[in-house]
Design a protein around this motif. Sequence first.
Motif, PDB file in Angstrom:
ATOM      1  N   PRO A  96      18.035 -37.924  16.473  1.00 51.45           N
ATOM      2  CA  PRO A  96      17.045 -36.549  17.271  1.00 51.45           C
ATOM      3  C   PRO A  96      15.647 -37.175  17.089  1.00 51.45           C
ATOM      4  O   PRO A  96      14.701 -36.019  17.193  1.00 51.45           O
ATOM      5  N   GLU A  97      15.517 -37.818  15.861  1.00 52.59           N
ATOM      6  CA  GLU A  97      14.153 -38.054  14.837  1.00 52.59           C
ATOM      7  C   GLU A  97      13.207 -38.417  16.347  1.00 52.59           C
ATOM      8  O   GLU A  97      12.132 -38.218  16.163  1.00 52.59           O
ATOM      9  N   GLU A 102       4.764 -33.945  17.980  1.00 57.18           N
ATOM     10  CA  GLU A 102       3.767 -32.898  17.758  1.00 57.18           C
ATOM     11  C   GLU A 102       3.120 -33.569  16.597  1.00 57.18           C
ATOM     12  O   GLU A 102       3.325 -33.937  15.312  1.00 57.18           O
ATOM     13  N   GLU A 103       1.642 -32.420  16.435  1.00 51.96           N
ATOM     14  CA  GLU A 103       0.540 -33.001  15.208  1.00 51.96           C
ATOM     15  C   GLU A 103       1.207 -32.517  13.926  1.00 51.96           C
ATOM     16  O   GLU A 103       1.114 -33.444  12.700  1.00 51.96           O
ATOM     17  N   THR A 104       1.828 -31.128  13.786  1.00 49.78           N
ATOM     18  CA  THR A 104       2.806 -31.356  12.547  1.00 49.78           C
ATOM     19  C   THR A 104       4.214 -31.114  12.231  1.00 49.78           C
ATOM     20  O   THR A 104       4.252 -30.417  13.434  1.00 49.78           O
ATOM     21  N   VAL A 105       4.203 -30.680  11.060  1.00 48.43           N
ATOM     22  CA  VAL A 105       6.089 -30.862  11.272  1.00 48.43           C
ATOM     23  C   VAL A 105       6.196 -28.788  11.974  1.00 48.43           C
ATOM     24  O   VAL A 105       7.322 -28.632  12.665  1.00 48.43           O
ATOM     25  N   PHE A 140       6.022 -29.794   3.073  1.00 48.56           N
ATOM     26  CA  PHE A 140       5.847 -30.207   3.931  1.00 48.56           C
ATOM     27  C   PHE A 140       5.712 -29.588   5.965  1.00 48.56           C
ATOM     28  O   PHE A 140       4.974 -30.396   7.448  1.00 48.56           O
ATOM     29  N   PHE A 141       5.298 -28.462   5.603  1.00 47.26           N
ATOM     30  CA  PHE A 141       5.135 -28.197   6.455  1.00 47.26           C
ATOM     31  C   PHE A 141       3.873 -28.706   7.537  1.00 47.26           C
ATOM     32  O   PHE A 141       3.153 -28.448   8.999  1.00 47.26           O
ATOM     33  N   PRO A 145       4.590 -35.380  11.220  1.00 49.42           N
ATOM     34  CA  PRO A 145       6.117 -35.918  11.627  1.00 49.42           C
ATOM     35  C   PRO A 145       6.360 -37.103  11.842  1.00 49.42           C
ATOM     36  O   PRO A 145       7.106 -38.093  11.118  1.00 49.42           O
ATOM     37  N   PHE A 146       5.135 -37.366  11.311  1.00 50.83           N
ATOM     38  CA  PHE A 146       5.164 -39.151  11.950  1.00 50.83           C
ATOM     39  C   PHE A 146       5.216 -40.283  10.653  1.00 50.83           C
ATOM     40  O   PHE A 146       5.796 -40.915  11.050  1.00 50.83           O
ATOM     41  N   GLU A 147       4.752 -39.371   9.653  1.00 51.20           N
ATOM     42  CA  GLU A 147       4.631 -40.034   8.495  1.00 51.20           C
ATOM     43  C   GLU A 147       5.804 -40.052   7.690  1.00 51.20           C
ATOM     44  O   GLU A 147       5.822 -40.833   6.480  1.00 51.20           O
ATOM     45  N   LEU A 148       6.981 -39.077   8.464  1.00 48.81           N
ATOM     46  CA  LEU A 148       8.107 -39.174   7.717  1.00 48.81           C
ATOM     47  C   LEU A 148       8.557 -39.665   7.027  1.00 48.81           C
ATOM     48  O   LEU A 148       9.244 -40.910   8.175  1.00 48.81           O
ATOM     49  N   SER A 149      10.045 -39.759   6.136  1.00 48.56           N
ATOM     50  CA  SER A 149      11.077 -40.972   6.229  1.00 48.56           C
ATOM     51  C   SER A 149      11.490 -40.775   7.211  1.00 48.56           C
ATOM     52  O   SER A 149      12.184 -39.435   7.977  1.00 48.56           O
ATOM     53  N   GLY A 150      12.711 -41.495   7.558  1.00 47.28           N
ATOM     54  CA  GLY A 150      13.791 -41.022   8.683  1.00 47.28           C
ATOM     55  C   GLY A 150      14.955 -40.590   8.408  1.00 47.28           C
ATOM     56  O   GLY A 150      14.493 -39.413   9.715  1.00 47.28           O
TER      57      GLY A 150
END
Lengths: 285, 285
Positions: A96-97, A102-105, A140-141, A145-150
Amino acid sequence: MSVKFSKVFFTYSPKSPFEYEALRDINLDLESGKFIALVGKTGSGKSTLVQHINSLIHPTSGTIDIDGFINSSVKKERTKDIKGLRKHVGLVFQFPEYQLFEETVERDVAFGPKNVGMKEAEAIEKAHWALEKVGLGKSFFERSPFELSGGEKRKVAIAGILAMEPKILVVDEPTAGLDPAAAKDTMSLFKKINEEGTTVILVTHDMDLVASYCDEVVVMENGKVEAQCSPSKLFGRDLSEYSLQNPHIFDFALRLKKRGIDLDMSSIRTTEDLAKAIAKRCKHG
Amino acid sequence: MASLTIGRYVPYNSFIHKMDPRAKLFALIVLMVAIFLPYPTYVMSFTIQGVIFLFGVFLLWRSHVSFFRVLKSLAALWIMVIFILIIYVLVPRTTNYPAFDINGFVIYWDSILEAARILLRLVLMIVLSMVLTSSTKPLDLTAALEWYLYPLKLIGFPSHIVAMIISLALRFIPTILDDVERIMKAQSSRGVDFENGHLGTKIKAIVSLIIPLFVSSFIRSDELANAMECRGYDPNAKRTRYRKLHFRAVDFVETFVVLAIFAGCLTLSIMQLDAYNAIWGITTL
């Protein structure tokens, strides 16, 4: 309250060279409040089946009654309140990742609630609640979302569904590609959600997960439902005809039995349970 | 979804499917030129377009493309139709045959006929290219393209690299379409409605599709580039082919027929010959 499939058939690309019958005469009753596993090998129709629960695809013939929402081959019979259904049934796809955008989580997680009619502030509140629930704290808020780990991305995506507070949660291979620790976290999260009253339907190949977490198991083979029973009942049988493997603990118990140590497996779900049962057996000689 | 799969290769066993892709590509280009040549009168244009249209319908029938699919793709062109009509009603005309008079604003036959001519050209283009793409495997098409670009190698044009780029692009069309479907389903289950809603919500819906699509495409291309390098891909190395193209009798016949049609059209166009006037002495628009 239940999800009821009656005489459901589904064919992909009918009347073309790509025609493929994915579901054949499915009659199934999935009770509310349970933790249900849907197992079967690749191409057995599991994913097709669960997409019907969310009315993402409609059956070629037959009807599905999802707690009063109807998905049917006949257009007139289908529920008009499609957003209501999408809120009622949360479907977490495989990997689902890839649905994050969006810009933020927090905004990504709030996207679903907003779509089903919540106000901005309420949606953000729900997003925070869901993120805390999957174990992503305040820090995290505001991140992208794109800079997070899998693994973190997957948690965000799952939170995106949880924030809609579904009554039925369908998860398709949620642990695929996760490391063992993250997989365990995810599964305990679903268990917790189930204990709070949500029906959880887990699509998986992993029999160990089925043994440790599920109340009921549905076996699919070639677009048909082959069995619906409790996990311990299923694992007493030979599963090779469905190309499935017994969970490791049942395998182990079976080997013990061959050597004359017969354990009662009906209450055993995890490795710890098995270890305890063996220890008990040793004490009593 | 169906609208996205228009023109996708459909495996059948017709003689058009078996033809050499080079012959088919040549026929497409030549017939398109014939469609776009200037003819002396509208009636002449319509006659020639009619002939090519009948030829196209014959090809559609032989290559098992249902006419329904063509109509479906035309339905998507309605905005273009309105746009063309508006433009041609507004541009100056050369002849003076009024068709309608709306409160002093005169619409001339010229405008209507010119719009009709352009539309017919579009329809023919769609019909002909549909025959090509639904009867030829993308890889064969690239092989044909590479063959045509081959002479450019003499002036240092990297035709094999271009061919590789094209074949990769074609190879990923179905993959990306699958991605689109997957992401659309994932977002739909988060309550996105891709069909209804006002402009704002629609734009949001599209954004929720496009961004994940970009992300997954970039990841995919990165992985592909690495995989190609791992297998020792060198863009400048001489490449051999597994599948060789063969020009057979049927290809010669087809090329001859197409060239005959083209020669006829070219003659009529260059000589600005009005056949109706020359043979029956009728003066037409």
